[in-house]
Design a protein around this motif. Structure first.
Motif, PDB file in Angstrom:
ATOM      1  N   TRP A 122       1.001  -1.112  -0.064  1.00  0.00           N
ATOM      2  CA  TRP A 122       0.075  -0.080   0.035  1.00  0.00           C
ATOM      3  C   TRP A 122       0.960   1.173   0.089  1.00  0.00           C
ATOM      4  O   TRP A 122       0.305   2.347  -0.380  1.00  0.00           O
ATOM      5  CB  TRP A 122      -0.933  -0.108   1.390  1.00  0.00           C
ATOM      6  N   ARG A 123       1.944   1.113   0.297  1.00  0.00           N
ATOM      7  CA  ARG A 123       3.145   2.310   0.257  1.00  0.00           C
ATOM      8  C   ARG A 123       3.547   2.700  -1.446  1.00  0.00           C
ATOM      9  O   ARG A 123       4.450   3.548  -1.469  1.00  0.00           O
ATOM     10  CB  ARG A 123       4.132   2.086   1.222  1.00  0.00           C
ATOM     11  N   ALA A 124       3.246   1.689  -2.217  1.00  0.00           N
ATOM     12  CA  ALA A 124       3.491   1.814  -3.452  1.00  0.00           C
ATOM     13  C   ALA A 124       3.038   3.248  -4.065  1.00  0.00           C
ATOM     14  O   ALA A 124       1.821   3.582  -3.677  1.00  0.00           O
ATOM     15  CB  ALA A 124       3.505   0.575  -4.237  1.00  0.00           C
ATOM     16  N   GLU A 125       3.489   3.739  -5.058  1.00  0.00           N
ATOM     17  CA  GLU A 125       3.117   4.977  -5.917  1.00  0.00           C
ATOM     18  C   GLU A 125       1.399   4.389  -6.299  1.00  0.00           C
ATOM     19  O   GLU A 125       0.845   5.249  -6.408  1.00  0.00           O
ATOM     20  CB  GLU A 125       3.801   5.391  -6.902  1.00  0.00           C
ATOM     21  N   GLU A 126       1.500   3.270  -6.924  1.00  0.00           N
ATOM     22  CA  GLU A 126       0.288   2.755  -7.570  1.00  0.00           C
ATOM     23  C   GLU A 126      -0.021   1.204  -6.622  1.00  0.00           C
ATOM     24  O   GLU A 126       0.297   0.289  -7.062  1.00  0.00           O
ATOM     25  CB  GLU A 126       0.410   2.276  -8.920  1.00  0.00           C
ATOM     26  N   PRO A 127      -0.740   1.695  -5.593  1.00  0.00           N
ATOM     27  CA  PRO A 127      -0.966   0.450  -4.561  1.00  0.00           C
ATOM     28  C   PRO A 127      -1.768  -0.648  -5.434  1.00  0.00           C
ATOM     29  O   PRO A 127      -1.448  -1.708  -5.047  1.00  0.00           O
ATOM     30  CB  PRO A 127      -1.765   0.985  -3.642  1.00  0.00           C
ATOM     31  N   THR A 128      -2.788  -0.112  -6.046  1.00  0.00           N
ATOM     32  CA  THR A 128      -3.488  -1.383  -6.797  1.00  0.00           C
ATOM     33  C   THR A 128      -2.647  -2.055  -7.517  1.00  0.00           C
ATOM     34  O   THR A 128      -2.997  -3.445  -7.657  1.00  0.00           O
ATOM     35  CB  THR A 128      -4.551  -0.726  -7.553  1.00  0.00           C
ATOM     36  N   LEU A 129      -1.960  -1.541  -8.683  1.00  0.00           N
ATOM     37  CA  LEU A 129      -1.215  -2.212  -9.278  1.00  0.00           C
ATOM     38  C   LEU A 129       0.036  -3.274  -8.583  1.00  0.00           C
ATOM     39  O   LEU A 129       0.237  -4.454  -9.061  1.00  0.00           O
ATOM     40  CB  LEU A 129      -0.197  -1.353 -10.298  1.00  0.00           C
TER      41      LEU A 129
END
Length: 759
Positions: free
Chosen positions: A457-464
């Motif tokens: 969830w800390r990624a720039e695009e959490p869904t991807l």
């Protein structure tokens, strides 16, 4: 009859004694106290002020905008709080009522997307003898239909009961000629502000002291030991600027599973609610902070202050901050027995905390437990806010992907059922593809558990990032189960089922954090299960255990005691208070495990065997629950509290609520996977009848028991069946394998074979 079955028949007495010993061990472990971090011992305070700020979020706390709350976050203790009450988000009216009841309560006004109706709270009326809440009976009537058994006014009544006990003790001491301890003259609850009136009222709707604003704070503290403050601010409430205020919550795509359900809600439609202007939110947060500063300036040294975001300002819901400081409160994190997880509390815990702070008993009608402080020398405002924001982001990200995850799993699961039918009943063509599909589908929920290990969830695009982890996990497990040395016989089943069981077991032993941040668990804001084993993860774990018990290559006596050992360990992981804490799962797994072993040992499945399995399962459940109930209330898990509800006659509300939730799951995505499994099983049975060994029979019986019994005793209902199918159906087909017809020797022609006479 097999050798093992013969041993069981000849040594029936030893088997019974062994089962009794195993039952005793399991019950003893289930009754072991949960492991909790060491909490600081706190003395009672002279009083406590609870400031409620609906809509307050961690992102609102800033050193420049909200300096008072920012400093309080570092000087005191803090936690993220779930305000889940009735439905998937909580409007202010429901939040204030829940604070006064210590149980999940709902408002009488309609609940719309922007909480407009439940934000307009009328002031109490004064009748010369005090204050009373307007239309109190309508609020009571509304909550009688919610099946939570909320007793509005429990906070005020509990404080009044303490005063009555003190007076009785003083009279008894006076009659006995002993020193008399004067009753506390401030044993009451005062309210300041319209929302606080709902929390400060007693069960009759009466308020001991009420004032409209903080100008009367000194008088309130002089009158009562518990003061509830509503600054009159809703952070995020844009009033006339709020778009779409007439939208009903059921139109948001986040319907509840059912009234009182513990299920995570469905998909979020972010387009329904426009983000609010930062300046509007900042102004509201700054106004609330000014009120907190005014309270801090008036707070005596021997009092405590608790600031909490007691409700949502609108849908969707979120985690809210709780800040606790004052007499005896050290810097650190907060926790409670109802969450069992450091840094998390629930709204109903605030009620119990207020009572505990002044030494009042927490009545059985209050579902929460006193908040405990976990001292931390490295605690600071920046670290507390950063952690709260991260926890909120994790919960929101999980909700954003959950509905799609369940839908994709259901669609692929239906495809997996079709592949299993083809693998067992179709032609040789495409059987390799069908086998791969079965393995990939079974790997998806396992990948869902493993996805919680990295902080996606800390990624720039959490869904991807999430779907990348799911796809990667499925690919790795499918390949691992298809290697030259793992693809034969039951080995693919052991690879995937073993991975699932091991992942969940390690997660439970290490703190139960992975499914919490994936659709395989419950988000913290759902307020269902902060630790332990959720129903979805339980379904996967139970199905994996059944497959391991059935298909591990047991030899000799290990065929008897090996499954017993695995079963005992699995039940402990599912039901122990310091591990899974899953009472419905315990009941299900014990019964399913016994029936699975019964068939594995070559015994016939009779009505007597089913009754025996159910009786043993209920005995484990009842004994473990009763021993849990005997512990102090603050140490009990929900299993012990359920036993307490049975004894005090309130269990009916819990059972009705769970039944409503289970029925509400019918028609959701996993329903179609369950229906496909039923149709596929009928087709396979009629065309092939694949149960030809005790191992296959044991797996079929065990998985069926988990799917059916789990759906009945858990509020997740049909979802338990769906997840059990997702893992077990395709793996079982792979274990059985395609039918190969043996070539029959040619029958000699009797005429051609007859000897001929030579002429």
């Amino acid at each position: 009859m097999t050798w093992e079955a013969g041993v069981l028949v000849r040594r029936g007495g030893a088997w019974v004694r062994g089962c009794a010993a195993v039952l005793a061990v399991v019950c003893a472990v289930l009754a072991a106290p949960p492991a909790v971090a060491a909490a600081a011992e706190e003395d009672e305070a002279a009083g406590i002020i609870v400031v409620g700020v609906p809509g307050l979020a961690w992102t609102d706390l800033d050193a420049s905008v909200t300096p008072n709350m920012w400093a309080m976050a570092g000087a005191g203790a803090s936690a993220s709080m779930s305000v889940r009450t009735i439905g998937s988000w909580t409007c202010p009216e429901a939040g204030w009522l829940s604070l006064g009841a210590g149980e999940r309560a709902g408002g009488a006004a309609p609940r719309d997307a922007q909480c407009a109706a439940q934000s307009r709270l009328p002031a109490p009326v004064e009748d010369g003898e005090g204050w009373s809440v307007q239309d109190w009976q309508a609020l009571v009537d509304a909550n009688e239909s919610f099946n939570y058994g909320a007793r509005l006014g429990s906070l005020a009544d509990a404080v009044a009961a303490m005063a009555a006990e003190q007076e009785a003790a003083a009279l008894e001491a006076e009659h006995a000629g002993e020193p008399v301890v004067a009753p506390d003259p401030g044993a009451c609850v005062a309210g300041i502000g319209d929302g606080a009136a709902l929390a400060a009222a007693d069960t009759a709707g009466r308020i001991s002291f009420w004032a409209p604003d903080l100008g009367s704070l000194g008088a309130a503290m002089s009158t009562c030991d518990v003061v509830v403050v509503d600054p009159g601010v809703i952070v995020g409430d844009t009033a006339d600027e709020a778009p779409d205020t007439g939208t009903d919550y059921d139109q948001l795509g986040q319907d509840d599973v059912g009234v009182g359900s513990d299920e995570p809600s469905g998909a979020l439609d972010d387009g329904e609610i426009e983000p609010e202007a930062a300046s509007v939110r900042e102004r509201a947060a700054a106004e609330a902070d000014a009120a907190v500063g005014e309270v801090q300036a008036a707070l005596p040294e021997d009092w405590r202050l608790l600031v909490a975001g007691v409700a949502d300002a609108s849908a969707p819901s979120a985690l809210h901050p709780v800040l606790y400081s004052g007499a005896g409160v050290e810097p650190g994190e907060l926790t409670s027995a109802t969450t069992g997880r450091d840094g998390y509390v629930q709204l109903v815990d605030v009620t119990a905390t207020a009572l505990g702070a002044i030494g009042a008993d927490v009545p059985a009608t209050v579902a929460g437990a006193p908040i405990q402080v976990l001292p931390n020398g490295d605690h600071s405002s920046a670290s507390a806010v950063a952690r709260g924001i991260d926890e909120t982001d994790a919960s929101q990200s999980v909700i954003a992907v959950s509905f799609v995850f369940y839908s994709v799993l259901s669609a692929l699961g239906v495809l997996g059922v079709a592949a299993a039918v083809w693998l067992l009943c179709g032609s040789d063509r495409f059987r390799g593809l069908a086998r791969t599909v079965c393995l990939a589908v079974a790997a998806m929920p396992v990948a869902g558990v493993a996805a919680g290990i990295p902080h996606w969830w800390r990624a720039e695009e959490p869904t991807l990032a999430f779907w990348g982890l799911i796809a990667g996990g499925m690919a790795v497990l499918t390949v691992a189960a298809s290697l030259p040395w793992t693809r034969h016989g039951a080995r693919p089943v052991l690879v995937i089922a073993g991975t699932a069981a091991l992942l969940i077991a390690v997660d439970q032993v290490s703190g139960a954090t992975w499914p919490l941040h994936t659709p395989m668990g419950y988000t913290a804001q759902a307020g269902a299960r902060f630790t332990g084993l959720g129903n979805y993860a339980f379904s996967i774990f139970a199905a994996a255990v059944i497959l391991l018990v059935a298909f591990l290559p047991w030899k000799g006596r290990a065929r008897v005691w090996g499954p017993v050992a695995i079963g005992v360990c699995a039940v402990v992981i599912v039901g122990a208070p310091n591990l899974g804490r899953d009472m419905g799962g315990t009941l299900t797994l014990v019964a399913a495990g016994i029936l699975c072993c019964w068939k594995l040992w070559g015994r016939r499945l009779t009505v007597k065997a089913v009754i025996l399995a159910g009786g043993i399962a209920f005995a484990v459940f009842a004994i473990g629950g009763f021993l849990d109930y005997l512990r102090p209330q603050e140490d009990q898990t929900h299993l012990g509290r359920f036993v307490g509800s049975v004894l005090d006659g309130t269990a009916a509300n819990i059972l009705i609520r769970k039944a409503d939730a289970a029925i509400g799951t019918i028609g959701r995505p996993l329903t179609w996977l369950s229906l496909a499994a039923l149709i596929g099983a009928v087709v396979i049975w009629r065309r092939r009848a694949p149960i030809r060994t005790d191992e296959v029979g044991a797996a079929v019986i065990g998985l069926t028991a988990v799917a059916v019994l789990g759906a009945v005793v858990n509020d997740s209902g049909i979802a338990v069946t769906g997840f059990t199918t997702a893992l077990g159906f395709g793996l079982l087909a792979v274990a059985v394998g395609p039918r190969t017809e043996r070539a029959q020797p040619a029958t000699p022609d009797p005429v051609a074979a007859a000897p001929t006479s030579g002429n």
